[in-house]
Motif scaffolding. Structure first.
Motif, mmCIF file in Angstrom:
data_model
loop_
_atom_site.group_PDB
_atom_site.id
_atom_site.type_symbol
_atom_site.label_atom_id
_atom_site.label_comp_id
_atom_site.label_asym_id
_atom_site.label_seq_id
_atom_site.Cartn_x
_atom_site.Cartn_y
_atom_site.Cartn_z
ATOM 1 N N TRP A 114 0.835 -1.205 0.000
ATOM 2 C CA TRP A 114 0.000 0.000 0.000
ATOM 3 C C TRP A 114 0.865 1.249 0.000
ATOM 4 O O TRP A 114 0.540 2.220 -0.688
ATOM 5 C CB TRP A 114 -0.968 -0.002 1.188
ATOM 6 C CG TRP A 114 -0.283 0.226 2.494
ATOM 7 C CD1 TRP A 114 0.221 -0.700 3.360
ATOM 8 C CD2 TRP A 114 0.003 1.503 3.085
ATOM 9 N NE1 TRP A 114 0.811 -0.102 4.437
ATOM 10 C CE2 TRP A 114 0.687 1.261 4.293
ATOM 11 C CE3 TRP A 114 -0.245 2.816 2.693
ATOM 12 C CZ2 TRP A 114 1.114 2.278 5.126
ATOM 13 C CZ3 TRP A 114 0.185 3.826 3.533
ATOM 14 C CH2 TRP A 114 0.854 3.560 4.732
ATOM 15 N N SER A 115 1.967 1.252 0.750
ATOM 16 C CA SER A 115 2.812 2.449 0.787
ATOM 17 C C SER A 115 3.538 2.644 -0.544
ATOM 18 O O SER A 115 3.752 3.779 -0.974
ATOM 19 C CB SER A 115 3.799 2.400 1.949
ATOM 20 O OG SER A 115 4.619 1.257 1.863
ATOM 21 N N ALA A 116 3.890 1.557 -1.201
ATOM 22 C CA ALA A 116 4.545 1.682 -2.513
ATOM 23 C C ALA A 116 3.569 2.238 -3.542
ATOM 24 O O ALA A 116 3.915 3.127 -4.325
ATOM 25 C CB ALA A 116 5.081 0.325 -2.962
ATOM 26 N N TRP A 117 2.326 1.730 -3.549
ATOM 27 C CA TRP A 117 1.325 2.234 -4.490
ATOM 28 C C TRP A 117 0.970 3.684 -4.191
ATOM 29 O O TRP A 117 0.778 4.485 -5.114
ATOM 30 C CB TRP A 117 0.071 1.362 -4.477
ATOM 31 C CG TRP A 117 0.269 0.062 -5.183
ATOM 32 C CD1 TRP A 117 0.343 -1.167 -4.625
ATOM 33 C CD2 TRP A 117 0.451 -0.134 -6.592
ATOM 34 N NE1 TRP A 117 0.563 -2.126 -5.586
ATOM 35 C CE2 TRP A 117 0.626 -1.519 -6.797
ATOM 36 C CE3 TRP A 117 0.496 0.714 -7.685
ATOM 37 C CZ2 TRP A 117 0.831 -2.060 -8.059
ATOM 38 C CZ3 TRP A 117 0.689 0.170 -8.939
ATOM 39 C CH2 TRP A 117 0.860 -1.193 -9.121
ATOM 40 N N ALA A 118 0.884 4.036 -2.914
ATOM 41 C CA ALA A 118 0.583 5.422 -2.553
ATOM 42 C C ALA A 118 1.728 6.345 -2.966
ATOM 43 O O ALA A 118 1.497 7.465 -3.440
ATOM 44 C CB ALA A 118 0.314 5.533 -1.052
ATOM 45 N N ALA A 119 2.972 5.881 -2.818
ATOM 46 C CA ALA A 119 4.119 6.684 -3.254
ATOM 47 C C ALA A 119 4.090 6.872 -4.771
ATOM 48 O O ALA A 119 4.380 7.966 -5.275
ATOM 49 C CB ALA A 119 5.428 6.021 -2.815
ATOM 50 N N LEU A 120 3.738 5.825 -5.505
ATOM 51 C CA LEU A 120 3.627 5.954 -6.967
ATOM 52 C C LEU A 120 2.517 6.920 -7.358
ATOM 53 O O LEU A 120 2.662 7.693 -8.314
ATOM 54 C CB LEU A 120 3.379 4.588 -7.596
ATOM 55 C CG LEU A 120 4.586 3.656 -7.657
ATOM 56 C CD1 LEU A 120 4.177 2.285 -8.156
ATOM 57 C CD2 LEU A 120 5.680 4.244 -8.518
ATOM 58 N N ALA A 121 1.396 6.902 -6.616
ATOM 59 C CA ALA A 121 0.314 7.853 -6.892
ATOM 60 C C ALA A 121 0.781 9.281 -6.637
ATOM 61 O O ALA A 121 0.448 10.197 -7.401
ATOM 62 C CB ALA A 121 -0.907 7.530 -6.038
ATOM 63 N N CYS A 122 1.568 9.480 -5.576
ATOM 64 C CA CYS A 122 2.104 10.821 -5.305
ATOM 65 C C CYS A 122 3.083 11.260 -6.388
ATOM 66 O O CYS A 122 3.107 12.428 -6.770
ATOM 67 C CB CYS A 122 2.777 10.852 -3.934
ATOM 68 S SG CYS A 122 1.620 10.829 -2.561
ATOM 69 N N ILE A 123 3.878 10.334 -6.886
ATOM 70 C CA ILE A 123 4.805 10.657 -7.978
ATOM 71 C C ILE A 123 4.012 11.087 -9.208
ATOM 72 O O ILE A 123 4.353 12.076 -9.863
ATOM 73 C CB ILE A 123 5.715 9.449 -8.294
ATOM 74 C CG1 ILE A 123 6.709 9.228 -7.169
ATOM 75 C CG2 ILE A 123 6.428 9.640 -9.620
ATOM 76 C CD1 ILE A 123 7.488 7.939 -7.273
ATOM 77 N N LEU A 124 2.949 10.346 -9.509
ATOM 78 C CA LEU A 124 2.111 10.697 -10.652
ATOM 79 C C LEU A 124 1.454 12.064 -10.460
ATOM 80 O O LEU A 124 1.454 12.895 -11.369
ATOM 81 C CB LEU A 124 1.045 9.623 -10.867
ATOM 82 C CG LEU A 124 0.097 9.859 -12.032
ATOM 83 C CD1 LEU A 124 0.865 9.823 -13.341
ATOM 84 C CD2 LEU A 124 -1.007 8.825 -12.035
ATOM 85 N N GLY A 125 0.902 12.320 -9.284
ATOM 86 C CA GLY A 125 0.281 13.620 -9.011
ATOM 87 C C GLY A 125 1.274 14.759 -9.109
ATOM 88 O O GLY A 125 0.978 15.814 -9.685
ATOM 89 N N GLU A 126 2.461 14.568 -8.554
ATOM 90 C CA GLU A 126 3.495 15.606 -8.624
ATOM 91 C C GLU A 126 3.920 15.859 -10.062
ATOM 92 O O GLU A 126 4.126 17.006 -10.474
ATOM 93 C CB GLU A 126 4.691 15.173 -7.779
ATOM 94 C CG GLU A 126 5.739 16.234 -7.605
ATOM 95 C CD GLU A 126 6.884 15.778 -6.737
ATOM 96 O OE1 GLU A 126 7.614 16.657 -6.258
ATOM 97 O OE2 GLU A 126 7.070 14.569 -6.529
ATOM 98 N N THR A 127 4.004 14.807 -10.852
ATOM 99 C CA THR A 127 4.387 14.945 -12.253
ATOM 100 C C THR A 127 3.333 15.719 -13.034
ATOM 101 O O THR A 127 3.665 16.587 -13.855
ATOM 102 C CB THR A 127 4.599 13.557 -12.882
ATOM 103 O OG1 THR A 127 5.592 12.870 -12.132
ATOM 104 C CG2 THR A 127 5.027 13.666 -14.318
#
Length: 173
Positions: free
Chosen positions: A31-44
């Protein structure tokens, strides 16, 4: 018999096997890895300039057409797209000011969102990585405590401690 540390060169078959084992270990904290990827996508998305363009398009969609603005403007004055954004809320001076202030406020919100996504990316990726390292250390400790007394007598304490510390430190990098 000392194991070689992972090299920083191109991925080898051994490095890929280690990576696969690490990913299997990480299954509990996905869950933390997927949430980090979602944050990377949002920041991008926010950093790429998509948000200002979308906001401008929304304001242009609700603004009056150029023909209507040309009728309201003084003769010989052309109306460009930035002026149309100002007409999003109303045709009065107060409405244009509100429209531009709303646009500026939404741009500010987008920047705060970018900062929040950046913080989330950093925090969640560290949470994932530190949790993985903690689990690996726990498994290593349990493995060493299950070893026989003969295993511990046949190895020097300093060598065993150095090997355990260095192997986990290599994984942290």
């Amino acid at each position: 018999m000392r194991r070689p540390a992972l090299e920083k060169s191109a991925p080898t078959a051994q490095a890929l096997r280690v990576l696969r084992r690490l990913l299997r270990e990480a299954r509990g904290a996905t869950w933390s890895a997927w949430a980090a990827l979602a944050c990377i996508l949002g920041e991008t998305v926010v950093d790429s300039g998509v948000v200002p363009v979308l906001l401008a398009l929304i304001f242009l969609a609700i603004a009056p057409s150029p023909a209507v603005l040309a009728q309201q403007a003084a003769p010989g004055v052309t109306v460009d797209w930035i002026q149309r954004i100002g007409w999003g809320i109303g045709g009065t001076a107060e409405g244009r000011l509100k429209s531009l202030l709303l646009f500026a406020f939404l741009m500010l919100v987008a920047q705060f969102a970018r900062c929040a996504f950046g913080f989330g990316r950093s925090y969640l990726s560290q949470l994932f990585a530190q949790g993985l390292i903690r689990d690996l250390r726990q498994r290593l400790y349990e493995h060493l405590t299950r070893q026989s007394l003969a295993f511990h007598k046949s190895r020097e304490t300093g060598d065993l401690l150095s090997r355990v510390s260095n192997d986990v430190a290599v994984l942290q990098r």
